[in-house]
Design an enzyme around this catalytic site. Structure first.
Site, PDB file in Angstrom:
ATOM      1  N   PRO A  96      55.359  20.690-149.654  1.00 58.04           N
ATOM      2  CG  PRO A  96      54.714  18.669-148.676  1.00 58.04           C
ATOM      3  CD  PRO A  96      55.916  19.423-149.131  1.00 58.04           C
ATOM      4  CG  ASP A 118      57.608  20.753-145.231  1.00 58.69           C
ATOM      5  OD1 ASP A 118      56.709  19.972-145.596  1.00 58.69           O
ATOM      6  OD2 ASP A 118      58.799  20.640-145.582  1.00 58.69           O
ATOM      7  CG  HIS A 119      50.566  19.256-144.117  1.00 62.46           C
ATOM      8  ND1 HIS A 119      50.369  18.421-143.037  1.00 62.46           N
ATOM      9  CD2 HIS A 119      49.389  19.895-144.296  1.00 62.46           C
ATOM     10  CE1 HIS A 119      49.135  18.553-142.599  1.00 62.46           C
ATOM     11  NE2 HIS A 119      48.511  19.443-143.347  1.00 62.46           N
ATOM     12  NE  ARG A 120      58.427  18.000-147.179  1.00 66.33           N
ATOM     13  CZ  ARG A 120      59.537  18.327-147.841  1.00 66.33           C
ATOM     14  NH1 ARG A 120      60.063  17.459-148.693  1.00 66.33           N
ATOM     15  NH2 ARG A 120      60.108  19.508-147.664  1.00 66.33           N
ATOM     16  CB  CYS A 159      54.107  19.355-137.692  1.00 68.11           C
ATOM     17  SG  CYS A 159      53.773  20.992-138.401  1.00 68.11           S
TER      18      CYS A 159
END
Length: 507
Positions: free
Chosen positions: A304, A477-479, A481
């Site tokens: 994501p 990658d929003h997972r 940070c």
């Protein structure tokens, strides 16, 4: 008497399962030395030369240029101890390779040279199959010295590749699971879609296949146990699964076409509806280009991602580079300065130098910064990796970028040069564009994009002036940070570009 040994396509490493023959470097009848390159192949990672571990005379070659071979398929046979070509090039009647240790350098790993003989793998004999195919017979187990038993090449029963050998014992994978059929196989009911006749699904293990083939079969609902593999010893290849998918789609279209015509009272199909496969030039997605397509697709499915960007005044950075190069010594590239800024920013924000372990649901922060950089070649996009970039000064980074770029243009990058990256720097400004939202290089967590540096109006010290401006973008990658961390990283990079003296804090 000369002993004929068979050299098979070795383990390619890095999860690679097949390679395409680009160019043969030897002909039948040529004398080869130990570790002499005999064929140039293109894997999904790079173009590499494969060295032969035997010394002798080439008696037979398998596969034409342009053919794709799976790991374990025969490449050539060598008459060991001969100084002249062996008539016929056949390996029949050859004894075991008990003296291989004296004649061979060991197993070959593409891209890494030769090494010590590998440990023996556990092999499982396949169960007998019905429908005209039987389990391979004969014994091709390794001799006491660890070398292969010479065997005569022969066609695969029921296969099409012609890249197998008689008596070869395949490696079978008992971990591949397939759902049991809901009903016994029998005469299909009227209207059922029927594929070509295949042997009944067996309950034993399935010939080893690549993870890509497993995923392709699972996504398309194909029962691997019902397929007739076209690889060596019944190995199920990607083309076998694709053929089954196409056959099922074609049968479904024929079934639909056989239905009664649509009554006139029903609405007509919309203009522009699908009319079958598109016509035109078809370019196979294989080799480097195919690997890039698979990796980018996986990145889009699993990561994501989000992108933030900022404009920065690069006038001072360009002036600092001119001053460095004017002082004498090796020239410093702009990419090296940007890489030095990246490593400093990653030291302050280690969240972006990480990867996500989906199996354990953990974020793994990596200790070293292995910096990849995107390079466009004739064979597609590649990402060479500079190891331990955080320990290299700008001069060393410049030399390493130049070395890897030359290897990329020559097509001589090895899998070791292309794997293990933890962060990627993408200088798309060389294509004359200002900005981009790049796809993250899986399994990394972020990529910094750098646009072209061009003169633009800019407010500098309260006055409107023409300055050298660059757009920087960070896809992350929003997972791993949130936006605050990503923004802090990008802001620090922009500050270093605008005021290179900021880097002195980390030197």
């Amino acid at each position: 008497m000369a002993q004929v040994l068979e050299f098979r396509l070795p383990d390619l490493g890095e999860g690679l399962t097949e390679a395409e023959i680009v160019r043969w470097l030897v002909d039948v009848g040529d004398v080869v030395a130990i570790d002499q390159p005999v064929v140039e192949v293109e894997t999904a990672k790079a173009m590499v030369e494969v060295p032969c571990p035997y010394a002798g005379v080439v008696t037979q070659r398998f596969g034409d240029e342009g053919a794709e071979l799976p790991v374990g398929a025969p490449l050539l046979t060598v008459a060991v101890g001969a100084t002249e070509p062996v008539p016929g090039g056949s390996a029949e009647g050859a004894g075991t390779a008990a003296s291989q240790e004296a004649e061979s350098s060991g197993n070959v790993l593409v891209g890494y040279g030769t090494g010590a003989p590998a440990a023996r793998r556990r092999r499982v004999r396949p169960p007998a199959l019905t429908g005209g195919r039987s389990a391979p017979t004969g014994d091709a187990r390794t001799a006491s010295g660890g070398g292969p038993v010479a065997s005569a090449p022969g066609p695969v029963p029921g296969g099409t590749s012609g890249a197998s050998t008689a008596g070869h014992e395949p490696v079978w994978d008992s971990a591949v699971e397939s759902p049991a059929p809901d009903a016994p196989r029998g005469t299909p009911a009227q209207g059922d879609v029927v594929l070509e006749a295949v042997p009944p699904a067996h309950q034993g293990p399935v010939a080893v296949i690549s993870p890509l083939v497993r995923r392709l079969a699972r996504d398309n609902g194909v029962d691997l146990r019902a397929l007739r593999g076209s690889g060596p010893d019944g190995l199920v290849l990607r083309v076998d699964v694709e053929h089954a998918v196409r056959a099922r789609a074609g049968a479904a279209e024929q079934h639909i076409a056989a239905q009664p015509p649509v009554p006139a009272t029903e609405p007509a199909p919309a203009i522009g509806a699908a009319r079958g496969p598109a016509t035109g030039e078809r370019i196979p997605l294989r080799g480097v280009r195919g690997a890039v397509a698979d990796k980018l697709s996986r990145s889009r499915r699993e990561i994501p991602d989000a992108t933030c960007w900022v404009d920065a005044d690069a006038t001072e950075l360009m002036a600092a580079r001119r001053a460095m190069n004017a002082a004498g010594g090796p020239k410093i590239s702009l990419l090296a300065l940007l890489a030095r800024i990246c490593t400093a920013a990653l030291t302050r924000h280690p969240e972006l130098n990480s990867t996500v372990d989906l199996e354990t649901r953990e974020i793994v922060r990596l200790p070293g910064i292995h910096l990849g950089f995107a390079a466009q070649t004739d064979r597609g996009l590649v990402v060479p990796v500079v190891r331990d970039a955080q320990d290299r000064p700008a001069e060393s980074l410049t030399e390493e970028f130049a070395r890897l770029t030359d290897k990329a243009r020559q097509g001589s990058l090895t899998p070791a040069d292309l794997t293990g990256g933890t962060f990627t720097l993408n200088n798309y400004g060389v294509f004359g564009v200002d900005g981009s939202t790049p796809i993250i290089n899986h399994p990394e967590a972020a990529m910094l994009g750098v646009g072209r540096i061009v003169p633009k109006p800019w407010v500098h010290e309260g006055q409107l002036a023409v300055r050298q401006v660059v757009q920087l973008s960070l896809t992350f990658d929003h997972r791993v940070c949130d936006g605050g961390t990503a923004g802090g990283f990008l802001r620090y990079v922009a500050d270093c570009v605008e005021q290179p003296a900021v880097l002195l804090r980390t030197l």
